[in-house]
Design an enzyme around this catalytic site. Sequence first.
Site, PDB file in Angstrom:
ATOM      1  N   CYS A   1      -4.519  12.417  13.422  1.00  0.00           N
ATOM      2  CA  CYS A   1      -5.238  11.146  13.302  1.00  0.00           C
ATOM      3  C   CYS A   1      -4.962  10.339  14.556  1.00  0.00           C
ATOM      4  O   CYS A   1      -4.259  10.794  15.442  1.00  0.00           O
ATOM      5  CB  CYS A   1      -4.862  10.406  12.029  1.00  0.00           C
ATOM      6  SG  CYS A   1      -3.206   9.780  12.055  1.00  0.00           S
TER       7      CYS A   1
ATOM      8  N   ASP B   1       5.189   0.609  12.105  1.00  0.00           N
ATOM      9  CA  ASP B   1       4.003  -0.079  11.593  1.00  0.00           C
ATOM     10  C   ASP B   1       3.921  -1.552  12.022  1.00  0.00           C
ATOM     11  O   ASP B   1       2.918  -2.207  11.728  1.00  0.00           O
ATOM     12  CB  ASP B   1       3.968   0.008  10.055  1.00  0.00           C
ATOM     13  CG  ASP B   1       3.498   1.378   9.574  1.00  0.00           C
ATOM     14  OD1 ASP B   1       3.105   2.203  10.416  1.00  0.00           O
ATOM     15  OD2 ASP B   1       3.534   1.611   8.348  1.00  0.00           O
TER      16      ASP B   1
ATOM     17  N   ARG C   1      -5.268  10.504   4.651  1.00  0.00           N
ATOM     18  CA  ARG C   1      -4.152  11.411   4.859  1.00  0.00           C
ATOM     19  C   ARG C   1      -3.172  11.386   3.693  1.00  0.00           C
ATOM     20  O   ARG C   1      -2.571  12.400   3.333  1.00  0.00           O
ATOM     21  CB  ARG C   1      -3.432  10.957   6.131  1.00  0.00           C
ATOM     22  CG  ARG C   1      -2.893  12.033   6.966  1.00  0.00           C
ATOM     23  CD  ARG C   1      -1.859  11.491   7.896  1.00  0.00           C
ATOM     24  NE  ARG C   1      -0.547  11.809   7.386  1.00  0.00           N
ATOM     25  CZ  ARG C   1       0.057  12.945   7.573  1.00  0.00           C
ATOM     26  NH1 ARG C   1      -0.489  13.872   8.298  1.00  0.00           N
ATOM     27  NH2 ARG C   1       1.242  13.180   7.053  1.00  0.00           N
TER      28      ARG C   1
ATOM     29  N   ASP D   1       4.710  20.123   7.932  1.00  0.00           N
ATOM     30  CA  ASP D   1       5.592  21.285   7.755  1.00  0.00           C
ATOM     31  C   ASP D   1       6.774  20.987   6.821  1.00  0.00           C
ATOM     32  O   ASP D   1       7.164  21.834   6.016  1.00  0.00           O
ATOM     33  CB  ASP D   1       6.080  21.792   9.126  1.00  0.00           C
ATOM     34  CG  ASP D   1       6.719  20.692   9.957  1.00  0.00           C
ATOM     35  OD1 ASP D   1       6.167  19.574   9.980  1.00  0.00           O
ATOM     36  OD2 ASP D   1       7.757  20.940  10.583  1.00  0.00           O
TER      37      ASP D   1
ATOM     38  N   ARG E   1      -8.175  -0.742   5.378  1.00  0.00           N
ATOM     39  CA  ARG E   1      -7.368   0.264   4.682  1.00  0.00           C
ATOM     40  C   ARG E   1      -6.033  -0.326   4.214  1.00  0.00           C
ATOM     41  O   ARG E   1      -5.464   0.154   3.238  1.00  0.00           O
ATOM     42  CB  ARG E   1      -7.069   1.448   5.612  1.00  0.00           C
ATOM     43  CG  ARG E   1      -8.261   2.339   5.901  1.00  0.00           C
ATOM     44  CD  ARG E   1      -7.835   3.553   6.714  1.00  0.00           C
ATOM     45  NE  ARG E   1      -6.528   3.987   6.277  1.00  0.00           N
ATOM     46  CZ  ARG E   1      -5.510   4.285   7.082  1.00  0.00           C
ATOM     47  NH1 ARG E   1      -5.637   4.242   8.371  1.00  0.00           N
ATOM     48  NH2 ARG E   1      -4.348   4.655   6.585  1.00  0.00           N
TER      49      ARG E   1
ATOM     50  N   LYS F   1       0.838  -1.209   0.000  1.00  0.00           N
ATOM     51  CA  LYS F   1       0.000   0.000   0.000  1.00  0.00           C
ATOM     52  C   LYS F   1       0.871   1.257   0.000  1.00  0.00           C
ATOM     53  O   LYS F   1       0.629   2.193  -0.761  1.00  0.00           O
ATOM     54  CB  LYS F   1      -0.892  -0.011   1.258  1.00  0.00           C
ATOM     55  CG  LYS F   1      -1.531   1.324   1.579  1.00  0.00           C
ATOM     56  CD  LYS F   1      -2.417   1.254   2.795  1.00  0.00           C
ATOM     57  CE  LYS F   1      -1.743   1.518   4.115  1.00  0.00           C
ATOM     58  NZ  LYS F   1      -1.382   2.909   4.388  1.00  0.00           N
ATOM     59  N   ASN F   2       1.881   1.276   0.883  1.00  0.00           N
ATOM     60  CA  ASN F   2       2.665   2.500   1.047  1.00  0.00           C
ATOM     61  C   ASN F   2       3.598   2.782  -0.124  1.00  0.00           C
ATOM     62  O   ASN F   2       4.154   3.874  -0.227  1.00  0.00           O
ATOM     63  CB  ASN F   2       3.465   2.456   2.359  1.00  0.00           C
ATOM     64  CG  ASN F   2       2.554   2.607   3.562  1.00  0.00           C
ATOM     65  OD1 ASN F   2       1.357   2.854   3.414  1.00  0.00           O
ATOM     66  ND2 ASN F   2       3.115   2.448   4.757  1.00  0.00           N
TER      67      ASN F   2
ATOM     68  N   ARG G   1       0.893  14.227  13.269  1.00  0.00           N
ATOM     69  CA  ARG G   1       1.207  14.074  11.837  1.00  0.00           C
ATOM     70  C   ARG G   1       1.217  15.410  11.091  1.00  0.00           C
ATOM     71  O   ARG G   1       0.359  15.693  10.257  1.00  0.00           O
ATOM     72  CB  ARG G   1       0.271  13.063  11.178  1.00  0.00           C
ATOM     73  CG  ARG G   1       0.331  11.730  11.867  1.00  0.00           C
ATOM     74  CD  ARG G   1      -0.342  10.632  11.125  1.00  0.00           C
ATOM     75  NE  ARG G   1       0.523  10.026  10.108  1.00  0.00           N
ATOM     76  CZ  ARG G   1       0.220   8.912   9.473  1.00  0.00           C
ATOM     77  NH1 ARG G   1      -0.900   8.296   9.749  1.00  0.00           N
ATOM     78  NH2 ARG G   1       1.031   8.408   8.573  1.00  0.00           N
TER      79      ARG G   1
HETATM   80  C1  UD1 Z   1       4.547   6.805   6.345  1.00  0.00           C
HETATM   81  C2  UD1 Z   1       3.686   5.566   6.196  1.00  0.00           C
HETATM   82  C3  UD1 Z   1       3.209   5.077   7.558  1.00  0.00           C
HETATM   83  C4  UD1 Z   1       4.392   4.885   8.489  1.00  0.00           C
HETATM   84  C5  UD1 Z   1       5.259   6.132   8.533  1.00  0.00           C
HETATM   85  C6  UD1 Z   1       6.527   5.942   9.339  1.00  0.00           C
HETATM   86  C7  UD1 Z   1       2.674   5.906   4.033  1.00  0.00           C
HETATM   87  C8  UD1 Z   1       1.414   6.107   3.268  1.00  0.00           C
HETATM   88  N1  UD1 Z   1       2.554   5.881   5.373  1.00  0.00           N
HETATM   89  O1  UD1 Z   1       3.712   7.817   6.911  1.00  0.00           O
HETATM   90  O2  UD1 Z   1       2.536   3.833   7.377  1.00  0.00           O
HETATM   91  O3  UD1 Z   1       3.916   4.621   9.793  1.00  0.00           O
HETATM   92  O4  UD1 Z   1       5.648   6.509   7.199  1.00  0.00           O
HETATM   93  O5  UD1 Z   1       7.270   4.880   8.851  1.00  0.00           O
HETATM   94  O6  UD1 Z   1       3.736   5.709   3.471  1.00  0.00           O
HETATM   95  N2  UD1 Z   1       6.510  14.717  10.555  1.00  0.00           N
HETATM   96  C9  UD1 Z   1       6.604  16.074  10.830  1.00  0.00           C
HETATM   97  N3  UD1 Z   1       6.485  16.961   9.790  1.00  0.00           N
HETATM   98  C10 UD1 Z   1       6.281  16.556   8.497  1.00  0.00           C
HETATM   99  C11 UD1 Z   1       6.185  15.179   8.231  1.00  0.00           C
HETATM  100  C12 UD1 Z   1       6.304  14.261   9.273  1.00  0.00           C
HETATM  101  O7  UD1 Z   1       6.798  16.475  11.976  1.00  0.00           O
HETATM  102  O8  UD1 Z   1       6.198  17.411   7.608  1.00  0.00           O
HETATM  103  C13 UD1 Z   1       6.621  13.737  11.657  1.00  0.00           C
HETATM  104  C14 UD1 Z   1       5.320  12.960  11.872  1.00  0.00           C
HETATM  105  O9  UD1 Z   1       4.417  13.664  12.688  1.00  0.00           O
HETATM  106  C15 UD1 Z   1       5.825  11.689  12.518  1.00  0.00           C
HETATM  107  C16 UD1 Z   1       7.197  11.473  11.854  1.00  0.00           C
HETATM  108  O10 UD1 Z   1       7.554  12.728  11.289  1.00  0.00           O
HETATM  109  O11 UD1 Z   1       6.011  11.865  13.900  1.00  0.00           O
HETATM  110  C17 UD1 Z   1       7.194  10.406  10.774  1.00  0.00           C
HETATM  111  O12 UD1 Z   1       6.266  10.724   9.786  1.00  0.00           O
HETATM  112  P1  UD1 Z   1       6.447  10.325   8.251  1.00  0.00           P
HETATM  113  O13 UD1 Z   1       7.726   9.541   8.062  1.00  0.00           O
HETATM  114  O14 UD1 Z   1       6.260  11.531   7.431  1.00  0.00           O
HETATM  115  O15 UD1 Z   1       5.238   9.335   8.048  1.00  0.00           O
HETATM  116  P2  UD1 Z   1       4.180   9.341   6.887  1.00  0.00           P
HETATM  117  O16 UD1 Z   1       4.851   9.616   5.587  1.00  0.00           O
HETATM  118  O17 UD1 Z   1       3.009  10.157   7.287  1.00  0.00           O
END
Ligand code: UD1
Length: 425
Positions: free
Chosen positions: A116, A305, A92, A124, A397, A22-23, A121
């Site tokens: 969520c 995950d 998301r 920025d 999902r 999925k990811n 999440r």
């Molecule tokens: C992706 C995966 C999710 C997995 C996660 C971490 C997908 C669709 N989802 O989510 O299944 O659990 O990676 O391996 O691929 N953060 C910020 N600012 C930002 C972006 C992220 O502070 O702009 C923080 C988030 O709040 C979180 C951490 O960084 O605490 C990791 O998030 P991120 O690696 O971005 O996860 P996702 O891409 O949302």
Amino acid sequence: MDKLVIEGGKPLSGTIRIHGAKNAALPIMAASLLADGAVRLRNVPRLLDIEVMLGILSRLGCHVARNGEEVIINSSIANSAHVPEDLMRQMRSSIFLMGPLLAKFGEVSVYQPGGCAIGERKIDMHLSGLEALGAVIEESGGQIRCAAAKLTGTEIHLDFPSVGATENIMMAAVLAEGTTVLTNAAREPEIQDLQNFLNQMGASVTGAGTDTITIQGVKKLYPCEYEIIPDRIVAGTALIAAAATRGSITLSNTNSAHLVSLVHVLRRAGIQIRAHDDIIIVNGLTRPKAVDRIVTSPYPAFPTDLQSQVMVLLSLADGTSIIKETVFEGRFKHVDELVRMGADITVDLHTAIIRGVPRLYGAVVEATDLRAGAALVIAGLAAHGKTTVEHIHHIDRGYDRIEEMFRSLGASVYRETPLKQPDPA
Ligand code: UD1
């Protein structure tokens, strides 16, 4: 809402094929917008999130078609860079559309995905990355509007190796003028899959899988055919379920190189695992041993995950285990449910202390998010008696009919769909 009813206590046995990731599929579907023409994707899992992404692409004017695990996305007649709020709220991951829409149309508007169940999440880093490439960003009333007459390659450093921000920046930078160098990039296998897909469309991206990704902008991208990698989290969930039920199963269509940190933890717990080619065989016939410390962190460390699922296994281990969650602050929601099934777990901020018990007992429990839901299914499979897992739309999902997957491994697990109430009129 649908529920899963599980009669636990049967060791899993048999062979299953693992579906596509999925990811990996979600950002690759978003990136399909970058080519003018029909992109053909194979090994696309049949999941709720994938349907939502297809729905959004279709609302943006793309022609989309699905035949089993094959999806065709033709964006040559896409005519909108505005992601509607109702669809944005459903998933998301629609945030992934920002990079490709900005690169394609020079503008994009989306809505704040909001928090969520698993944590705040923020986005920025997505926004500052696009800004560094030349986008002007305005936010008002929850809507984010991004515009760029031209995107220009630059050096971007991420404060944290965010998976989504890395992918969004890669997708925007492929059509930028000049070279983008992204440092402290996420190294997940899904990022490598996105790089391979972008390059198959004619992009010039190197370094995915390391912390520095270099994107040499090109003028145009072309349609292609591509096969999505297997889902390492679904594979990991099945391996843990086999171990938790003291079963023995074989997985095909896997990549064990993507599961090194889980295999290491399972071996420390005394579980036997063998891998060759795309096959993994797990044998968990004895009680697992406690694992003193697991810390979730970006790849290649232990994945957040799989944290909830491995906690179920350690709940049944001989001894006390510790898990520290460092990626998402709200990812211990399954703990209260596991405790109701007889687990002995205490949480201190980001750390869970798990004192192994000889057995879990069936109960009525609620899936609060996707992976917590999968963990409760594993707990139900391992427990004595009947477990009902409610709110399983979260599980749908990310797992293609999880009950069929486990039933084909000998488990007793059934979906209950409530009958529609007759219309009072
Ligand atoms: C992706 C995966 C999710 C997995 C996660 C971490 C997908 C669709 N989802 O989510 O299944 O659990 O990676 O391996 O691929 N953060 C910020 N600012 C930002 C972006 C992220 O502070 O702009 C923080 C988030 O709040 C979180 C951490 O960084 O605490 C990791 O998030 P991120 O690696 O971005 O996860 P996702 O891409 O949302």
